[in-house]
Design a protein around this motif. Sequence first.
Motif, PDB file in Angstrom:
ATOM      1  N   SER A   1       0.839  -1.195   0.000  1.00 36.64           N
ATOM      2  CA  SER A   1       0.000   0.000   0.000  1.00 36.64           C
ATOM      3  C   SER A   1       0.876   1.248   0.000  1.00 36.64           C
ATOM      4  O   SER A   1       2.085   1.200   0.266  1.00 36.64           O
ATOM      5  CB  SER A   1      -0.893   0.013   1.232  1.00 36.64           C
ATOM      6  N   LEU A   2       0.237   2.383  -0.247  1.00 40.41           N
ATOM      7  CA  LEU A   2       0.954   3.666  -0.225  1.00 40.41           C
ATOM      8  C   LEU A   2       1.613   3.880   1.138  1.00 40.41           C
ATOM      9  O   LEU A   2       2.782   4.265   1.219  1.00 40.41           O
ATOM     10  CB  LEU A   2      -0.023   4.790  -0.562  1.00 40.41           C
ATOM     11  N   GLN A   3       0.872   3.650   2.207  1.00 39.45           N
ATOM     12  CA  GLN A   3       1.437   3.890   3.533  1.00 39.45           C
ATOM     13  C   GLN A   3       2.551   2.903   3.860  1.00 39.45           C
ATOM     14  O   GLN A   3       3.537   3.264   4.523  1.00 39.45           O
ATOM     15  CB  GLN A   3       0.337   3.852   4.584  1.00 39.45           C
TER      16      GLN A   3
ATOM     17  N   GLY B   1      15.725   5.634   5.466  1.00 38.56           N
ATOM     18  CA  GLY B   1      16.363   6.940   5.439  1.00 38.56           C
ATOM     19  C   GLY B   1      16.160   7.701   4.147  1.00 38.56           C
ATOM     20  O   GLY B   1      16.891   8.651   3.853  1.00 38.56           O
ATOM     21  N   ILE B   2      15.154   7.322   3.376  1.00 38.86           N
ATOM     22  CA  ILE B   2      14.847   8.024   2.136  1.00 38.86           C
ATOM     23  C   ILE B   2      14.099   9.322   2.474  1.00 38.86           C
ATOM     24  O   ILE B   2      13.166   9.329   3.274  1.00 38.86           O
ATOM     25  CB  ILE B   2      13.991   7.133   1.213  1.00 38.86           C
ATOM     26  N   GLU B   3      14.519  10.421   1.856  1.00 35.68           N
ATOM     27  CA  GLU B   3      13.905  11.714   2.121  1.00 35.68           C
ATOM     28  C   GLU B   3      12.778  12.048   1.157  1.00 35.68           C
ATOM     29  O   GLU B   3      11.852  12.788   1.503  1.00 35.68           O
ATOM     30  CB  GLU B   3      14.973  12.816   2.056  1.00 35.68           C
ATOM     31  N   VAL B   4      12.863  11.520  -0.071  1.00 35.01           N
ATOM     32  CA  VAL B   4      11.872  11.833  -1.104  1.00 35.01           C
ATOM     33  C   VAL B   4      11.439  10.527  -1.759  1.00 35.01           C
ATOM     34  O   VAL B   4      12.272   9.757  -2.247  1.00 35.01           O
ATOM     35  CB  VAL B   4      12.443  12.783  -2.175  1.00 35.01           C
ATOM     36  N   LEU B   5      10.122  10.292  -1.784  1.00 31.10           N
ATOM     37  CA  LEU B   5       9.563   9.091  -2.387  1.00 31.10           C
ATOM     38  C   LEU B   5       8.542   9.488  -3.438  1.00 31.10           C
ATOM     39  O   LEU B   5       7.640  10.274  -3.170  1.00 31.10           O
ATOM     40  CB  LEU B   5       8.883   8.221  -1.324  1.00 31.10           C
TER      41      LEU B   5
ATOM     42  N   MET C   1       4.822  12.266   4.793  1.00 28.64           N
ATOM     43  CA  MET C   1       4.319  11.101   5.514  1.00 28.64           C
ATOM     44  C   MET C   1       5.489  10.411   6.205  1.00 28.64           C
ATOM     45  O   MET C   1       6.492  10.076   5.560  1.00 28.64           O
ATOM     46  CB  MET C   1       3.633  10.143   4.520  1.00 28.64           C
ATOM     47  N   TYR C   2       5.411  10.233   7.515  1.00 30.76           N
ATOM     48  CA  TYR C   2       6.484   9.615   8.300  1.00 30.76           C
ATOM     49  C   TYR C   2       7.818  10.333   8.098  1.00 30.76           C
ATOM     50  O   TYR C   2       8.878   9.725   8.143  1.00 30.76           O
ATOM     51  CB  TYR C   2       6.634   8.126   7.948  1.00 30.76           C
ATOM     52  N   GLY C   3       7.757  11.641   7.845  1.00 29.98           N
ATOM     53  CA  GLY C   3       8.967  12.421   7.635  1.00 29.98           C
ATOM     54  C   GLY C   3       9.521  12.339   6.227  1.00 29.98           C
ATOM     55  O   GLY C   3      10.601  12.890   5.955  1.00 29.98           O
TER      56      GLY C   3
END
Length: 253
Positions: free
Chosen positions: A30-32, A42-46, A74-76
């Motif tokens: 899922s997206l979440q 530790g990914i900053e941009v998804l 979402m979740y930082g």
Amino acid sequence: MEHSANHVAGRRPLLDVHTHTVVSGHAYSSLQEMARAAADKGIEVLGITEHGPSIPGTCPLLYFRNMHVVPRSMYGVRLLMGCEINILDTRGTLDLDDSYLDMLDLRIAGIHSNCWSGGTADDNTAGMIAAIRHPKIHIISHPADGTAPLHFEPLVHAAAESHTLLEINNHSLAPVRGKLMARDNNLKILRLCKQHHVPVIMGSDAHISFQIADYDRLLPLVAETDFPDELIMNYWPDRFFEYLGIPASPASV
């Protein structure tokens, strides 16, 4: 693994912008779940980039119309809601029109065999260049996977002129995919981009949360070509946003 002389020891990717969720019809998280896994890595941009409407089983157009409900943090993790749009033919026709493109944070365009009407390498290259030059397209997905024969040097020049990123796609290199030309083609693109100082982006093309930021099949090619870290956008989120003209901070939704 032996790293390129230009590779800074310990550098890790901070973004992965080509991923799919269950909404694409043949993915498994899922997206979440994807956002949570990105935060844990530790990914900053998804980027969440579901398949465009010409892929069997993908989401209805209503999905793109309703993306305003999704928090862009979402979740930082900074979340970019987009689409992997299909290039349909040698004219560069896309399977989403401008009214839908304007709803997306991120626009990737690529060729997929089940909805592609191609021709000669010259014709195919012209079609991809038309997509590269489309003012709303940010990234070209897996141009090296061999689905359509292409001339890579004109693509690199067009990408540089248009500030469109060519993707080096990890998923295409999985043996199970049977993309026999992918390794050599990706090497050609990396060498050309290095020669002309054109940035690229690595794409996991993740279809499950465990694949997020998995570039393990790509890194040996980066090492083999001695490709400089400074030209790999996954290490530089600020450069990524600036190069593509995407706001670095999420807009209110």
